[in-house]
Motif scaffolding. Structure first.
Motif, mmCIF file in Angstrom:
data_model
loop_
_atom_site.group_PDB
_atom_site.id
_atom_site.type_symbol
_atom_site.label_atom_id
_atom_site.label_comp_id
_atom_site.label_asym_id
_atom_site.label_seq_id
_atom_site.Cartn_x
_atom_site.Cartn_y
_atom_site.Cartn_z
ATOM 1 N N GLU A 526 24.413 64.199 0.670
ATOM 2 C CA GLU A 526 23.212 64.914 0.234
ATOM 3 C C GLU A 526 21.938 63.931 -0.304
ATOM 4 O O GLU A 526 21.209 64.310 -1.070
ATOM 5 C CB GLU A 526 23.838 65.498 -0.738
ATOM 6 C CG GLU A 526 25.273 66.447 -0.826
ATOM 7 C CD GLU A 526 25.491 67.439 -1.759
ATOM 8 O OE1 GLU A 526 24.833 67.873 -2.575
ATOM 9 O OE2 GLU A 526 27.545 67.028 -2.388
ATOM 10 N N SER A 527 21.632 63.164 0.414
ATOM 11 C CA SER A 527 20.865 62.211 -0.408
ATOM 12 C C SER A 527 19.235 62.593 0.401
ATOM 13 O O SER A 527 19.158 63.878 1.550
ATOM 14 C CB SER A 527 20.608 60.865 0.460
ATOM 15 O OG SER A 527 21.169 60.570 1.831
ATOM 16 N N ARG A 528 18.676 62.352 -0.292
ATOM 17 C CA ARG A 528 17.288 63.171 0.501
ATOM 18 C C ARG A 528 16.296 62.342 2.093
ATOM 19 O O ARG A 528 15.813 63.378 2.732
ATOM 20 C CB ARG A 528 15.898 62.520 -0.676
ATOM 21 C CG ARG A 528 16.462 63.024 -1.370
ATOM 22 C CD ARG A 528 15.088 62.111 -3.191
ATOM 23 N NE ARG A 528 14.659 63.391 -3.700
ATOM 24 C CZ ARG A 528 13.962 62.423 -5.167
ATOM 25 N NH1 ARG A 528 13.018 61.738 -4.829
ATOM 26 N NH2 ARG A 528 13.622 63.572 -6.159
ATOM 27 N N GLU A 529 17.292 61.455 2.373
ATOM 28 C CA GLU A 529 16.789 60.762 3.439
ATOM 29 C C GLU A 529 17.245 61.903 4.399
ATOM 30 O O GLU A 529 17.060 61.845 5.124
ATOM 31 C CB GLU A 529 17.130 59.679 3.310
ATOM 32 C CG GLU A 529 17.247 58.439 5.051
ATOM 33 C CD GLU A 529 15.811 58.505 5.160
ATOM 34 O OE1 GLU A 529 15.297 58.673 6.389
ATOM 35 O OE2 GLU A 529 14.741 58.564 4.605
ATOM 36 N N GLN A 530 18.519 61.928 4.169
ATOM 37 C CA GLN A 530 19.597 63.071 5.098
ATOM 38 C C GLN A 530 18.878 64.357 4.930
ATOM 39 O O GLN A 530 19.080 64.693 6.391
ATOM 40 C CB GLN A 530 20.770 63.312 4.612
ATOM 41 C CG GLN A 530 21.773 64.603 5.537
ATOM 42 C CD GLN A 530 21.908 63.840 6.519
ATOM 43 O OE1 GLN A 530 22.228 62.989 7.525
ATOM 44 N NE2 GLN A 530 22.582 64.382 7.550
ATOM 45 N N THR A 531 17.993 64.842 3.888
ATOM 46 C CA THR A 531 17.148 65.833 3.986
ATOM 47 C C THR A 531 16.923 65.909 4.591
ATOM 48 O O THR A 531 15.787 66.650 5.718
ATOM 49 C CB THR A 531 17.141 66.203 2.265
ATOM 50 O OG1 THR A 531 18.078 66.617 1.847
ATOM 51 C CG2 THR A 531 16.220 67.672 2.412
ATOM 52 N N ARG A 532 15.984 64.974 4.618
ATOM 53 C CA ARG A 532 14.402 64.472 5.266
ATOM 54 C C ARG A 532 14.982 64.886 7.255
ATOM 55 O O ARG A 532 14.116 64.967 7.544
ATOM 56 C CB ARG A 532 13.426 63.166 5.713
ATOM 57 C CG ARG A 532 12.655 62.822 3.663
ATOM 58 C CD ARG A 532 12.119 62.251 3.933
ATOM 59 N NE ARG A 532 11.724 61.696 2.135
ATOM 60 C CZ ARG A 532 12.022 60.977 1.431
ATOM 61 N NH1 ARG A 532 13.253 60.111 1.750
ATOM 62 N NH2 ARG A 532 11.712 61.232 0.420
#
Length: 594
Positions: A526-532
């Motif tokens: 659920e990291s920001r990098e994954q969201t990006r």
């Protein structure tokens, strides 16, 4: 107590100061039972909406956190009076932003008196102006409280003009820029409101398709919600909205929700499928053939509706969920009976392709790449582990996988992507499971199969049966029934054979420990990098030909299903296993001594 405005505050500094004040007001709201109770008394309880619009409360403590220089600036802005009393003391705080997210002004609604306030010497703007980007049909109300009211009952396509004189000529330009197709005026049910509605329709909004919805005398949308409830308000503002389904001879049913009409054809329900053709009509048109029990299909339908109808994802997801429930209700009496999938017969070409795929030395890399081509971004370790668990169904002791994450993080998407590669005849997918249902299945119905439970919460009552299936590889039950011939009580036995590979998802971190101890437990990135990465993938997907993508995806899934059909269990004996164990124990003992 007039504000001090002799010194003009630069706009960038204004943004910084007011943003900081709004953060404090938001914190005050979460700490103030009085403010929360007031908003609840107005029928506005949806926490997502409250957070989305950054609602706050002025408790009068802002000045205690400020330096002398900042106090002077806030006096010039108008947040503080000369004596440092706060302009918005005891007011509910609703900020108003422009199309770029910059602050225009602050709207304050007193929680004990019938009055409201704005910052001095600032335009009042349009509350929720970004709705003009998203929706071709817009409701206009007078106040942000009424705007929050409509959004709370399912109409996010609403803006507030902040009073009968709040809509400026400059504001009207936004309606033109974003090509608003229809405007519904829902102003207060008093003389100023009705006169303003008539004037706006004839003058400022004369070039638009405008309708006026008259409200009862002395009422605004919020007072109707509080006194008469949601149903009455929906009936008054949009009589055609959210009506009961009605069947016709040509289609299964029609469902009107907001400004869209859903028509559903050809509902077909089987053991693990709920197929239908969905036609969405409104400001645009979209037709989709889909399986409601596939989260991928539901997600695709939501994305297309958002794109074509300029709706927000949360609203569309709720509509599609409602549509699925209606399809299930219809299917109980009119859909076809469940049928088991027939064994698939591969062509020679398909068999050779599957064999070549399985013998490729880069098999693991190819599997992760195929997951990504089918829309599952990241989660490399989880992809491979899930694929191995799914493949283990052929072993004497299959594996089990528990996917644990917060709601909406993507656990169902991961599980769906994994079971998409499983042959239909080897998959048992269940969305809801009663406590003893597994004990009464057919003898071979779970043997060498994958049992996929979409939500762990739906299977908690059946955890005992699932644990037994994992540990013992079979389920056995005896029940007492009356023999119809003799009238005597006799024992009926039922055996359900395994072994079975288990996949299930849950958002409950306190899952039964005995169940968890039998599973691999994985989380979702659920990291920001994954969201990006996900957002970038979605952007790029919109530039590709949807039909070509679907063809490629279907080919990949067929290849994996055929590969899975060719797998056979092979016993592997490692002659060095004892030596490895001795070496590991020796290393562990030496570390302890050190």
């Amino acid at each position: 107590m007039a504000s001090t405005t002799e010194t003009k505050i630069p706009e960038n500094k204004f943004q910084q100061l007011v943003s900081r004040a709004l953060e404090i007001y938001e914190k005050n709201f979460t700490e103030s039972a009085q403010a929360r109770k007031y908003l609840e008394s107005r029928g506005i309880t949806n926490q997502n909406i409250i957070a989305k619009h950054k609602i706050g409360f002025c408790s009068g403590k802002l000045k205690d956190t400020l330096s002398t220089d900042v106090k002077l600036d806030l006096r010039n802005i108008g947040i503080l009076y000369k004596n440092d009393v706060e302009r918005f003391f005891d007011h509910l705080i609703i900020p108003i932003f422009d199309m770029d997210g910059r602050i225009i002004t602050i709207y304050g609604r007193h929680i004990n008196q019938k009055r409201h306030s704005f910052l001095p010497d600032r335009p009042t703007g349009i509350w929720n102006i970004k709705a003009l980007k998203l929706y071709p049909e817009i409701f206009i109300v007078e106040s942000p409280i009424c705007g929050l009211t409509l959004e709370s009952i399912g109409f996010p396509n609403v803006v507030a003009i902040n009073g009968v004189n709040g809509l400026s000529e400059n504001d009207v330009k936004f309606f033109k820029t974003f090509k608003t197709q229809k405007i519904i005026l829902l102003l207060d049910g008093d003389a100023p409101g009705r006169n303003t509605a008539k004037r706006l329709k004839e003058e400022k909004l004369s070039g638009f398709n405008v309708e006026i919805r008259n409200l009862p005398d002395g009422h605004d949308p919020n007072s109707i919600l509080v006194q008469f409830g949601k149903e009455k308000l929906v009936e008054l503002i949009n009589p055609a909205s959210d009506t009961d389904s009605k069947e016709t001879s040509d289609i299964n049913f029609v469902l009107n929700i907001g400004r869209k009409t859903y028509k559903v054809y050809g509902i077909e329900r089987a053991q693990r499928k709920l197929k239908a053709v969905v036609r969405v009509e409104g400001a645009s048109l979209h037709i989709e053939t889909m399986d409601f029990y596939q989260s991928r299909d539901r997600k695709k339908l939501c994305q297309e509706i958002c794109r074509k109808f300029n709706d927000i994802p949360e609203t569309v997801e709720a509509e599609v969920d409602k549509l699925m429930l209606k399809c299930e209700e219809y299917a109980k009496t009119k859909a076809t009976q469940p049928v088991e999938p027939s064994p698939y017969t591969m062509t020679e070409k398909e068999r050779l392709e599957a064999v070549a795929f399985g013998k490729n030395p880069d098999l693991i890399k190819l599997i992760t790449q195929d997951f990504e081509k089918c829309g599952l971004i990241g989660e490399e370790a989880n992809k491979i582990l899930g694929y191995i668990v799914m493949s283990s169904r052929k072993l004497p002791s299959p594996l089990a996988l528990l996917i644990l994450s917060s709601s909406g993080a993507g656990k169902s998407a991961l599980q769906d992507a994994i079971v998409d590669f499983c042959p239909d005849e080897d998959l048992v997918k269940i969305t809801n499971l009663s406590g003893k249902a597994l004990f009464y299945k057919n003898t071979k119905s779970l043997a060498q199969k994958v049992l996929a439970l979409e939500e762990g919460a739906g299977a908690e009552d059946a955890f005992y049966a699932i644990r037994s299936l994992i540990s013992a590889g079979e389920l056995y039950t005896e029940t007492t029934i009356k023999d119809p011939a003799t009238g005597k009580l006799v024992t009926m036995q039922n055996k359900v054979e395994g072994p079975t590979a288990i996949l299930y998802t849950t958002s409950n971190p306190a899952t039964d420990p005995e169940m968890a101890s039998r599973c691999f437990i994985v989380g979702i990135d659920e990291s920001r990098e994954q969201t990006r990465k996900i957002l970038q993938f979605q952007k790029e997907s919109h530039l590709e030909d949807e039909k070509i993508k679907d063809i490629e995806r279907e080919a990949i899934i067929k290849k994996h299903k055929n590969f899975q059909r060719l797998l056979k269990p092979i016993a592997i004996k490692n002659p060095y296993s004892t030596a490895l164990c001795v070496r590991a124990c020796t290393n562990f003992t030496s570390k302890l001594h050190k």
